[in-house]
Design a protein around this motif. Structure first.
Motif, PDB file in Angstrom:
ATOM      1  N   ILE A 118      -5.020   4.883   2.904  1.00  0.00           N
ATOM      2  CA  ILE A 118      -4.077   4.020   2.592  1.00  0.00           C
ATOM      3  C   ILE A 118      -4.729   3.337   1.224  1.00  0.00           C
ATOM      4  O   ILE A 118      -5.934   2.913   1.353  1.00  0.00           O
ATOM      5  N   LYS A 152      -5.574   9.935   7.196  1.00  0.00           N
ATOM      6  CA  LYS A 152      -4.633   9.069   6.590  1.00  0.00           C
ATOM      7  C   LYS A 152      -5.524   8.197   5.419  1.00  0.00           C
ATOM      8  O   LYS A 152      -6.564   7.756   5.851  1.00  0.00           O
ATOM      9  N   THR A 177       0.828  -1.257   0.094  1.00  0.00           N
ATOM     10  CA  THR A 177       0.090  -0.180   0.010  1.00  0.00           C
ATOM     11  C   THR A 177       0.864   1.177   0.002  1.00  0.00           C
ATOM     12  O   THR A 177       2.038   1.233   0.249  1.00  0.00           O
ATOM     13  N   GLU A 207       0.533   5.027   1.661  1.00  0.00           N
ATOM     14  CA  GLU A 207      -0.042   6.087   2.593  1.00  0.00           C
ATOM     15  C   GLU A 207       0.012   7.304   2.347  1.00  0.00           C
ATOM     16  O   GLU A 207       1.028   7.938   1.857  1.00  0.00           O
TER      17      GLU A 207
END
Length: 280
Positions: free
Chosen positions: A154, A152, A142, A144
């Motif tokens: 992802i 945040k 992933t 971020e």
């Protein structure tokens, strides 16, 4: 075999198993500690070598995962389990799991592509995968992001690389695109002079490339002017907001009209014709 001999054998086997289990536990604990220590050591070495932060993050994550697998196999081998057959079993299971987790494998492959081609790096503000934000980390599977309001996000790596990626931070300078609308009654030369003065009064505007100020469109009720100064990337939003306000204040001070959509409604009164018929 009598009971005493059997008991001694059980004790011996039990002590061997307990000892091997203790050794395996020590290998696991120490190995995991060494894996974390080596990850920290690799991170510091790459940082001192001025390696790309994106490469540092991704590389250390992959190295740590490989070390954990190696430690786990070593601990299993100490328990007396044949690691060769165990690896074969893992390989067969891995194939089945890989078929079931094709998305995760594609995310890993996409992460490798990000490292190789580097469409973005840590700290860049990007738009991709249907979201926008500042890159704070790139994991094995992933990416971020941190949004402007401190959230945040992802995003799977495969989603990031499957479409267009807009890297807002790729260059040191950006062009600010502003539109100033005035009425048809305002003098063209006066409007141009005022816009030039507003731009010249802002020290953040770069001399090169030159600012573009042009009449852009003749709308139904407005004359649109474009104002496109070049600034450093970090000054983009402050210049955008403050120059918009400065243009409005300057227009107000000089009597320049900023029209808004309006419609004139004309009402016509028609007299009702007299009824020629007579009701009995």
């Amino acid at each position: 075999m009598n009971i005493d001999a059997l008991w001694e054998l059980v004790q011996y086997k039990g002590s061997v198993i307990a000892l091997n289990l203790a050794y395996a536990l020590i290998i696991l604990v120490v190995g995991l500690w060494l894996a974390k220590w080596l990850r920290s050591l690799i991170t510091k070495a790459l940082t001192r070598a001025n390696a790309d932060p994106l490469l540092v993050k991704f590389g250390t994550n992959v190295a740590y995962a490989a070390l954990v697998v190696f430690v786990a196999l070593a601990a299993i081998g100490k328990l007396g389990i044949q690691t060769t057959s165990f690896v074969a079993v893992i390989g067969a299971a891995g194939l089945a799991i890989g078929l079931a987790l094709q998305g995760s494998l594609s995310n890993f492959a996409a992460g490798v592509l990000v490292i190789i081609f580097r469409p973005y790096k840590i700290g860049d503000y990007i738009e991709g995968g249907g979201v926008a934000g500042t890159v704070i980390d790139v994991q094995i599977f992933t990416t971020e992001l941190k949004t402007g309001d401190n959230r945040k996000i992802i995003v799977p790596n495969s989603k990031m690389t499957s479409g267009a990626i807009t890297n807002v931070s790729a260059f040191e300078t950006r062009r600010v695109d502003l539109v100033a609308s005035v009425s048809y009654d305002d003098d063209i030369d006066t409007v141009r002079r005022l816009l030039e003065e507003v731009v010249a009064a802002d020290p953040r505007v770069l001399p090169e490339p030159a600012t573009n100020i042009r009449m852009n469109a003749l709308n139904d009720s407005t004359v649109d002017w474009i104002v496109r100064p070049w600034v450093k990337a970090g000054d983009y939003w402050s210049v955008y907001w403050e120059m918009t306000e400065a243009i409005k204040r300057r227009f107000d001070a000089e009597g320049i009209t900023i029209p808004f959509p309006q419609r004139d409604v004309h009402l016509y009164h028609h007299d009702r014709p007299a009824d020629s018929t007579t009701t009995p």
